[in-house]
Design an enzyme around this catalytic site. Sequence first.
Site, PDB file in Angstrom:
ATOM      1  N   ARG A 105       0.837  -1.196   0.000  1.00  0.00           N
ATOM      2  CA  ARG A 105       0.000   0.000   0.000  1.00  0.00           C
ATOM      3  C   ARG A 105       0.869   1.242   0.000  1.00  0.00           C
ATOM      4  O   ARG A 105       1.793   1.362   0.794  1.00  0.00           O
ATOM      5  CB  ARG A 105      -0.898  -0.018   1.240  1.00  0.00           C
ATOM      6  CG  ARG A 105      -1.902   1.113   1.278  1.00  0.00           C
ATOM      7  CD  ARG A 105      -2.922   0.885   2.357  1.00  0.00           C
ATOM      8  NE  ARG A 105      -3.744  -0.282   2.067  1.00  0.00           N
ATOM      9  CZ  ARG A 105      -4.715  -0.702   2.852  1.00  0.00           C
ATOM     10  NH1 ARG A 105      -4.976  -0.083   3.975  1.00  0.00           N
ATOM     11  NH2 ARG A 105      -5.424  -1.763   2.517  1.00  0.00           N
ATOM     12  N   THR A 109      -1.070   7.691  -0.611  1.00  0.00           N
ATOM     13  CA  THR A 109      -2.406   7.613  -1.234  1.00  0.00           C
ATOM     14  C   THR A 109      -3.235   6.473  -0.653  1.00  0.00           C
ATOM     15  O   THR A 109      -4.453   6.432  -0.845  1.00  0.00           O
ATOM     16  CB  THR A 109      -2.287   7.371  -2.754  1.00  0.00           C
ATOM     17  OG1 THR A 109      -1.706   6.069  -2.959  1.00  0.00           O
ATOM     18  CG2 THR A 109      -1.422   8.419  -3.414  1.00  0.00           C
ATOM     19  N   ASP A 201      -5.637  -8.489  12.998  1.00  0.00           N
ATOM     20  CA  ASP A 201      -4.867  -8.632  11.746  1.00  0.00           C
ATOM     21  C   ASP A 201      -4.707 -10.116  11.424  1.00  0.00           C
ATOM     22  O   ASP A 201      -3.971 -10.828  12.098  1.00  0.00           O
ATOM     23  CB  ASP A 201      -3.490  -7.973  11.911  1.00  0.00           C
ATOM     24  CG  ASP A 201      -2.697  -7.957  10.601  1.00  0.00           C
ATOM     25  OD1 ASP A 201      -2.487  -9.047  10.033  1.00  0.00           O
ATOM     26  OD2 ASP A 201      -2.315  -6.859  10.158  1.00  0.00           O
ATOM     27  N   ASP A 204      -1.031 -11.443  10.762  1.00  0.00           N
ATOM     28  CA  ASP A 204      -0.237 -11.590  11.995  1.00  0.00           C
ATOM     29  C   ASP A 204      -0.697 -12.806  12.798  1.00  0.00           C
ATOM     30  O   ASP A 204       0.117 -13.522  13.385  1.00  0.00           O
ATOM     31  CB  ASP A 204      -0.363 -10.341  12.866  1.00  0.00           C
ATOM     32  CG  ASP A 204       0.508  -9.193  12.344  1.00  0.00           C
ATOM     33  OD1 ASP A 204       1.482  -9.472  11.631  1.00  0.00           O
ATOM     34  OD2 ASP A 204       0.186  -8.022  12.637  1.00  0.00           O
TER      35      ASP A 204
END
Length: 210
Positions: A105, A109, A201, A204
Site C-alpha cells: 500500500r 495515497t 490482523d 499476523d
Amino acid sequence: MSGKVHVMDHPLVAHKLTILRDKDTSVKDFREIVSEIGMLITYEATRDLPLTTKEVETPICRTIAPTLKGKKFAVVPILRAGLGLVDGVLRMVPSARVGHIGMFRDEETLEPHVYFCKMPKDIAERDIMIVDPMLATGGSAEAAITEMKKRGCKNIKLMVLLAAPEGVERIQKAHPDVDIYCGAVDDHLNEHGYIVPGLGDAGDRIFGTK
C-alpha cells in the site's frame, strides 16, 4: 447488476469464526481453523461447477455416475494472509492451480500496488477464486480482481472469512460481475481500517508475527 454476496449461514462456520475472533486463540489453532473455514466456504462456492458423467464399475455392477466436467480452476491468494486459505481450497479441489498476487500500500495515497504476480500460463481459461481472510476497505481485493481481468480472466469469485459493508459496496461498484463468498458480514470499519468486531490482523494471527 451487482455481484451476489453469499454469506455462509451455517452453524459450523459461525462456531469456527467465533474461535477466530477470540484474542486468546493460539496461532496453531487460528491457522487450522482458517483452513477449515476455507474448506467449508469452497464447498459452497463450487456449487455451480458443471458435471458430466462417466461409466464406473461398482462392486455390484456397472453404472453411469456424475463427475466434474474438467473445468479448469485456480485459487489466487492475496499475499500474505490469503495463503492461510489455500490449503482448505486445495483439499476440496486438489487439481486446482495456484497463482499468487502480492500488493503493497502506498503510504500517502493508501492505494494498493501490485509488486508480484505469478500465474499459471493458461490462467485466462480458468475459473478464478481470489482468497483473502478479510474484505475491509476492499482496496486490495479490487486491485487483485482488476489484475486478473487484465490477464483475460472472465469468471472470478472472491472468498473471504469476514467482510465489512464498506468493502462489499466497493467491490460491487467496481466489479459488479464478481460474486463474494464470506463467513460473515461484520458491522463497520474503524478509523484504522480494521473490521469491527473483526478478528484483528489476520496475517499476523496466521503467521504469529505479532
